[in-house]
Design a protein around this motif. Structure first.
Motif, short mmCIF file in Angstrom:
data_model
loop_
_atom_site.label_atom_id
_atom_site.label_comp_id
_atom_site.label_asym_id
_atom_site.label_seq_id
_atom_site.Cartn_x
_atom_site.Cartn_y
_atom_site.Cartn_z
N THR A 32 0.82 -1.23 0.00
CA THR A 32 0.00 0.00 0.00
C THR A 32 0.85 1.27 0.00
O THR A 32 0.32 2.36 0.17
N ALA A 33 2.15 1.12 -0.20
CA ALA A 33 3.02 2.31 -0.18
C ALA A 33 3.07 2.93 -1.57
O ALA A 33 2.93 2.24 -2.58
N GLY A 34 3.27 4.24 -1.62
CA GLY A 34 3.49 4.92 -2.90
C GLY A 34 4.87 4.53 -3.43
O GLY A 34 5.66 3.87 -2.75
N GLN A 45 2.19 -6.34 6.55
CA GLN A 45 0.85 -5.79 6.56
C GLN A 45 -0.15 -6.87 6.16
O GLN A 45 0.19 -7.75 5.37
N LEU A 46 -1.36 -6.78 6.70
CA LEU A 46 -2.42 -7.66 6.20
C LEU A 46 -2.94 -7.06 4.90
O LEU A 46 -3.16 -5.85 4.84
N PRO A 47 -3.13 -7.87 3.86
CA PRO A 47 -3.62 -7.32 2.59
C PRO A 47 -4.95 -6.60 2.79
O PRO A 47 -5.75 -7.00 3.64
N GLU A 48 -5.16 -5.52 2.01
CA GLU A 48 -6.41 -4.74 2.08
C GLU A 48 -7.58 -5.68 1.83
O GLU A 48 -7.54 -6.49 0.90
N GLY A 49 -8.60 -5.60 2.65
CA GLY A 49 -9.77 -6.47 2.46
C GLY A 49 -9.63 -7.83 3.12
O GLY A 49 -10.53 -8.65 3.02
N PHE A 80 -10.72 5.95 5.69
CA PHE A 80 -10.15 4.85 4.91
C PHE A 80 -10.09 3.64 5.83
O PHE A 80 -9.57 3.74 6.94
N PRO A 81 -10.64 2.47 5.42
CA PRO A 81 -10.72 1.32 6.33
C PRO A 81 -9.36 1.00 6.97
O PRO A 81 -8.35 0.94 6.27
N PRO A 82 -9.34 0.81 8.31
CA PRO A 82 -8.07 0.58 9.01
C PRO A 82 -7.27 -0.59 8.45
O PRO A 82 -7.84 -1.62 8.07
N GLN A 103 -7.74 5.62 -2.20
CA GLN A 103 -8.96 5.00 -2.69
C GLN A 103 -9.01 3.57 -2.17
O GLN A 103 -8.16 2.75 -2.54
N PRO A 104 -9.96 3.27 -1.28
CA PRO A 104 -10.05 1.89 -0.79
C PRO A 104 -10.30 0.93 -1.95
O PRO A 104 -10.99 1.28 -2.91
N LYS A 105 -9.71 -0.26 -1.86
CA LYS A 105 -9.84 -1.28 -2.89
C LYS A 105 -11.33 -1.58 -3.13
O LYS A 105 -12.09 -1.78 -2.19
N GLY A 106 -11.74 -1.60 -4.38
CA GLY A 106 -13.12 -1.95 -4.73
C GLY A 106 -14.13 -0.86 -4.43
O GLY A 106 -15.33 -1.09 -4.46
#
Ligand code: NI
Length: 226
Positions: A32-34, A45-49, A80-82, A103-106
């Motif tokens: 999730t880093a730029g 990190q836990l993957p988004e979602g 933005f979801p934690p 932008q949160p995934k999905g």
């Protein structure tokens, strides 16, 4: 403004969350880093979602929405979801400023990152290093809080996480888009709200309280963006 919000979760709740996180499948934090900050970021990190991230994130937001300190200081519009992270085995994240828009995934909705927050899941004595260092107008602040406590700081600030040289540091981080974009304006409203709350306790029938509360809302109305 940097704000410490204590006791969002009890110690036994923190223990259950840590146990679940210890058994989770972790990924490289660079996901999730730029482009630039990926070079500075060395953590897990836990993957988004991820279902566990979603479950813990939902519990956090439920607590935060009932927390008067968070509501008064952040004046949240959307969040933005934690995300959940883990620093261990020398992991660190060098100085950077978070991306301005996420932008949160999905999701089609984007979140402007006015405020950053870190909720600590690990007790300070369970790891060495891992301080969150935030540069603000009063100099560098080093933050390492008890499990269940959170720090809230402006998204505009330069910050880093020092290397964890013993144990593991579990935490959650997220961003909030505020109804009031400017940190200085939010700080003023927070100060005024705190004073009004105090007066409401000490002199509840004073007629000026209505005027003061009205002035708070009229200031908010000038600055609010929805
Ligand atoms: Ni960051």
């Amino acid at each position: 403004m940097l704000l410490h919000i204590p006791g969002l979760f009890a110690k036994d709740e923190m223990q259950r969350i840590r146990q679940a996180l210890e058994q989770a499948d972790w990924a490289d934090g660079k996901i999730t880093a730029g482009f630039q900050s990926a070079k500075a970021k060395h953590n897990l990190q836990l993957p988004e979602g991820h279902p566990l991230a979603k479950e813990i994130g939902a519990a956090m937001l439920e607590r935060l929405w009932k927390n008067p300190l968070f509501m008064s200081a952040a004046l949240p519009h959307k969040v933005f979801p934690p995300l959940m992270n883990c620093y261990t085995a020398g992991g660190s994240f060098d100085f950077h400023i978070d991306n301005a828009v996420r932008q949160p995934k999905g999701s089609i909705e984007r979140v402007r990152t006015d405020l950053s927050a870190t909720l600590f899941f690990s007790e300070p004595e369970d790891y060495d290093g891992g301080e969150l260092e935030i540069q603000d107008t009063y100099g560098t602040q080093r933050v390492k809080l008890p499990a269940g406590d959170m720090v809230l700081y402006p998204g505009t600030s330069l910050h880093k996480v020092n290397a964890v040289t013993r144990g593991a540091r579990y935490a959650s981080f997220f961003w909030t888009q505020s109804l009031v974009r400017e940190d200085s304006q939010r700080a003023l409203l927070f100060e005024m709200d705190g004073a009004i709350q105090q007066l409401t306790q000490d002199v509840p029938d004073h007629p000026s309280l209505i005027r003061l509360t009205g002035t708070y809302h009229n200031l908010l109305r000038r600055w609010v963006e929805v």
